[in-house]
Design an enzyme around this catalytic site. Structure first.
Site, PDB file in Angstrom:
ATOM      1  N   ALA A  78      22.737  37.473  25.657  1.00 31.90           N
ATOM      2  CA  ALA A  78      24.038  38.146  25.750  1.00 31.90           C
ATOM      3  C   ALA A  78      24.917  37.826  24.542  1.00 31.90           C
ATOM      4  O   ALA A  78      25.513  38.727  23.935  1.00 31.90           O
ATOM      5  CB  ALA A  78      24.740  37.742  27.052  1.00 31.90           C
ATOM      6  N   GLU A  79      25.008  36.546  24.178  1.00 28.12           N
ATOM      7  CA  GLU A  79      25.878  36.178  23.058  1.00 28.12           C
ATOM      8  C   GLU A  79      25.346  36.722  21.740  1.00 28.12           C
ATOM      9  O   GLU A  79      26.118  37.138  20.873  1.00 28.12           O
ATOM     10  CB  GLU A  79      26.070  34.661  22.966  1.00 28.12           C
ATOM     11  CG  GLU A  79      27.066  34.302  21.878  1.00 28.12           C
ATOM     12  CD  GLU A  79      27.827  33.017  22.111  1.00 28.12           C
ATOM     13  OE1 GLU A  79      28.715  32.728  21.299  1.00 28.12           O
ATOM     14  OE2 GLU A  79      27.544  32.309  23.093  1.00 28.12           O
ATOM     15  N   THR A  80      24.043  36.763  21.590  1.00 30.66           N
ATOM     16  CA  THR A  80      23.455  37.326  20.372  1.00 30.66           C
ATOM     17  C   THR A  80      23.836  38.793  20.227  1.00 30.66           C
ATOM     18  O   THR A  80      24.302  39.230  19.166  1.00 30.66           O
ATOM     19  CB  THR A  80      21.921  37.162  20.396  1.00 30.66           C
ATOM     20  OG1 THR A  80      21.602  35.775  20.430  1.00 30.66           O
ATOM     21  CG2 THR A  80      21.278  37.804  19.179  1.00 30.66           C
ATOM     22  N   VAL A 137      22.073  33.932  28.661  1.00 27.40           N
ATOM     23  CA  VAL A 137      23.348  33.781  27.958  1.00 27.40           C
ATOM     24  C   VAL A 137      23.130  33.840  26.442  1.00 27.40           C
ATOM     25  O   VAL A 137      23.934  34.434  25.715  1.00 27.40           O
ATOM     26  CB  VAL A 137      24.071  32.492  28.390  1.00 27.40           C
ATOM     27  CG1 VAL A 137      25.329  32.259  27.571  1.00 27.40           C
ATOM     28  CG2 VAL A 137      24.416  32.559  29.872  1.00 27.40           C
ATOM     29  N   SER A 164      27.673  39.273  19.746  1.00 28.78           N
ATOM     30  CA  SER A 164      28.099  38.781  18.438  1.00 28.78           C
ATOM     31  C   SER A 164      27.715  39.746  17.326  1.00 28.78           C
ATOM     32  O   SER A 164      28.481  39.956  16.377  1.00 28.78           O
ATOM     33  CB  SER A 164      27.489  37.408  18.159  1.00 28.78           C
ATOM     34  OG  SER A 164      28.031  36.444  19.030  1.00 28.78           O
TER      35      SER A 164
END
Length: 114
Positions: A38-40, A35, A43
């Protein structure tokens, strides 16, 4: 986390992360590490899409973990599926070194003036 960005544009961001050092007690890639990757990636894509003088703030993320990874690196590919003025959404596919999908995630970021 050891995340390395390989490619970055407003439409697509690619990054890789080692499994070693990002495992849970059973030696498997920690779901939370997937996660974070994924968020990195999502973003970064959202911030590039937002443009200069604007910021991207994550407002929703989900993840489905399909299989375990125990060694090597995983690679994430974030593909923009919506790019508006106030929201950007990316789908992130994370795969092991054999190309088998480990995780599928979706991130939505709110885009704001800085």
């Amino acid at each position: 986390m050891g995340i390395e960005i390989v490619e970055a544009s407003a439409e697509r961001v690619v990054g890789r992360m080692p499994v070693e050092g990002n495992t849970q007690p059973y030696g498997l890639l920690h779901g939370g590490a997937s996660v974070v990757l994924a968020e990195t990636l999502g973003s970064i894509g959202s911030a590039i899409h937002a443009g200069e003088g604007r910021i991207a703030v994550g407002i929703e993320i989900n993840a489905t973990h399909h299989r375990a990874a125990t060694s090597g690196h995983v690679t994430g590919v974030a593909t923009r599926i919506h790019g508006g003025r106030s929201l950007a959404t990316f789908e992130i596919e994370i795969a092991d070194e054999e190309g088998r999908r480990v995780c599928t995630s979706r991130l939505t970021c709110m885009l704001r003036d800085a």
